[in-house]
Design an enzyme around this catalytic site. Structure first.
Site, short mmCIF file in Angstrom:
data_model
loop_
_atom_site.label_atom_id
_atom_site.label_comp_id
_atom_site.label_asym_id
_atom_site.label_seq_id
_atom_site.Cartn_x
_atom_site.Cartn_y
_atom_site.Cartn_z
N ARG A 242 -43.12 -55.45 11.00
CA ARG A 242 -42.03 -54.70 10.38
C ARG A 242 -40.71 -55.48 10.41
O ARG A 242 -39.83 -55.27 9.58
CB ARG A 242 -41.85 -53.35 11.07
N ASN B 29 -36.52 -57.15 7.58
CA ASN B 29 -35.12 -57.47 7.85
C ASN B 29 -34.70 -58.81 7.26
O ASN B 29 -33.67 -59.37 7.64
CB ASN B 29 -34.87 -57.48 9.37
N ARG C 295 -35.10 -31.95 19.86
CA ARG C 295 -36.04 -33.07 19.99
C ARG C 295 -36.88 -33.29 18.74
O ARG C 295 -37.95 -33.88 18.79
CB ARG C 295 -36.95 -32.90 21.21
N HIS D 241 -31.05 -59.64 6.69
CA HIS D 241 -30.24 -58.60 7.31
C HIS D 241 -29.47 -59.06 8.54
O HIS D 241 -28.48 -58.43 8.90
CB HIS D 241 -31.13 -57.41 7.69
N GLU E 92 -41.68 -51.38 14.75
CA GLU E 92 -41.10 -52.72 14.67
C GLU E 92 -41.50 -53.57 15.88
O GLU E 92 -40.70 -54.28 16.47
CB GLU E 92 -39.57 -52.64 14.56
N LYS F 72 -43.02 -51.68 1.45
CA LYS F 72 -42.56 -51.13 2.72
C LYS F 72 -43.59 -50.17 3.32
O LYS F 72 -43.80 -50.15 4.54
CB LYS F 72 -41.22 -50.41 2.54
N HIS G 242 -25.91 -57.77 8.06
CA HIS G 242 -25.26 -56.75 8.90
C HIS G 242 -23.97 -57.29 9.52
O HIS G 242 -22.99 -56.55 9.67
CB HIS G 242 -26.21 -56.28 9.99
N LYS H 187 -37.01 -44.69 9.99
CA LYS H 187 -35.89 -45.12 10.82
C LYS H 187 -34.67 -44.26 10.54
O LYS H 187 -34.37 -43.96 9.38
CB LYS H 187 -35.53 -46.58 10.53
N GLU I 68 -32.48 -55.07 -2.15
CA GLU I 68 -33.63 -54.70 -1.33
C GLU I 68 -34.93 -54.79 -2.11
O GLU I 68 -35.98 -55.10 -1.54
CB GLU I 68 -33.43 -53.28 -0.78
N HIS J 14 -23.97 -52.85 1.11
CA HIS J 14 -25.10 -53.36 1.90
C HIS J 14 -25.89 -54.41 1.13
O HIS J 14 -26.21 -55.48 1.66
CB HIS J 14 -26.01 -52.19 2.29
#
Length: 362
Positions: free
Chosen positions: A244, A248, A129, A251, A240, A230, A255, A151, A193, A267
């Site tokens: 946040r 994206n 965990r 994206h 998010e 960021k 994606h 993330k 980015e 990417h």
């Protein structure tokens, strides 16, 4: 924005939240004895160094440092690129940690690009965990994006980053010397980015790229500025739930392009095309000026990034329907009302989407 702290030639940028940490930017960080151990702290006895084969030399250097400190180090090699972000690879890491007797006080160090840090972060989040994690991004993309914000994720055949967890690292070491051996195409991919951060929050980034599209002159400043963008956003909105999502930008289509291409497109290249699409979408909706829309194309092209994308619209539209930003059947796009003013555009008309894609496909 988060203020940098300058120490011994390094810039230390604080990322806040429930578990604050620093992103350290400088030269020689992976060669400086004790730097990785300092971030790990004294408690971890066992450390798993996760890396791809291409990063073996850097991983060994870090492993020697940690071994000299009296820690037990396990080196775990994973596939290159997006092939690493697979549940079978994660399970393999967990089994290796079990075999080595890793406890909740032990740690994982990820050495590599964004795919490796995403994978290792997810493995660290799931093991017992959650165990301590240190990220050593070795690509521009990893330094300015993947390693910042907590993330972690792996992919499924249905889409990218669909299975993941929020798990902030104990620290991020951005050794700029590692960029010297980065293939030019991968460096350019990372610039996407950086440029994204300029479009959504820091227009000075755009000016620096326009001044030197290759990024060679301003690399350190670009890295630090993009990280600070960021850092400010994720400190305010870790999970998010609000702002946040602006990170994206580009994206949603990006994606989809990656998935439809079987992840054979870098990417940053996919995100560059996604930003042009988002700019065209905003222009067609009356939000963004024609000049700012054209600035996307001019700047990205100067940096060596694509500003068009061919191929059928239907599979890309289907892929976007499984994007993480989708709510119910309602697509959500990050768009710009102006440079530095991002906004969400929910459920745009299908004809508008298709028209924006036709502009991108030219």
């Amino acid at each position: 924005m988060s203020s940098p702290i300058l120490t011994s030639g390094c810039t230390r940028i604080r990322i806040g939240g429930d578990r604050p940490y620093e992103a350290v930017v400088g030269h020689g960080l992976t060669r400086e004895a004790g730097e990785t151990g300092r971030v790990l702290g004294a408690e971890p006895l066992r450390v798993a160094v996760v890396h791809s084969r291409a990063l073996l030399a850097t991983a060994r250097r870090i492993a020697r440092e940690l071994t000299d400190e009296g820690r037990i180090v396990v080196s775990l090699e994973v596939p290159e690129g997006e092939a690493a972000k697979d549940m079978t690879v994660v399970v393999g890491l967990w089994r290796a940690l079990a075999d080595a007797g890793f406890t909740r006080s032990d740690a994982v160090v990820a050495v590599g690009g964004g795919a490796t840090t995403d994978l290792a972060g997810f493995a660290a989040a799931g093991w017992l965990r959650g165990v301590r994690l240190v990220l050593v991004p070795t690509t521009l993309l990893g330094m300015v994006d993947a390693a910042i914000g907590g993330k972690t994720a792996v992919n499924l055949p249905q889409g990218k980053n669909l299975v993941g967890a929020f798990h902030p690292p104990a620290g991020v070491l951005c050794d700029l010397d590692l960029l010297d051996t980065l293939p030019p195409a991968d460096y350019v991919s990372g610039l996407a980015e950086v440029i994204k951060a300029g479009f959504i929050a820091d227009p000075e980034i755009l000016r620096l790229v326009e001044d030197d599209p290759a990024g060679a002159v301003h690399t350190r400043e670009l890295v630090e500025r993009a990280i600070r963008v960021k850092a400010e956003v994720v400190t305010e909105d870790f999970r998010e739930d609000g702002r946040r999502e602006h990170l994206n930008y580009g994206h949603t289509l990006g994606h989809a392009i990656e998935r439809v291409a079987g992840y054979r497109v870098r990417h940053g290249e996919a995100v560059a095309a996604g930003m042009v699409f988002a700019a065209e979408l905003a222009r067609l909706d009356g939000r963004l000026s024609a000049a700012d829309t054209q600035r996307h194309r001019t700047l990205l092209a100067a940096a060596g990034l694509p500003t068009t994308h061919g191929g059928a619209w239907a599979p890309l539209r289907d892929a976007m329907g499984i994007d993480k930003k989708t709510r119910g059947n309602r697509l959500r796009f990050v768009v710009l009302d102006a440079i530095g003013r991002p906004a969400l555009f929910t459920a745009p008309d299908e004809d508008l989407l298709r028209a924006a894609y036709e502009r991108l496909a030219r």
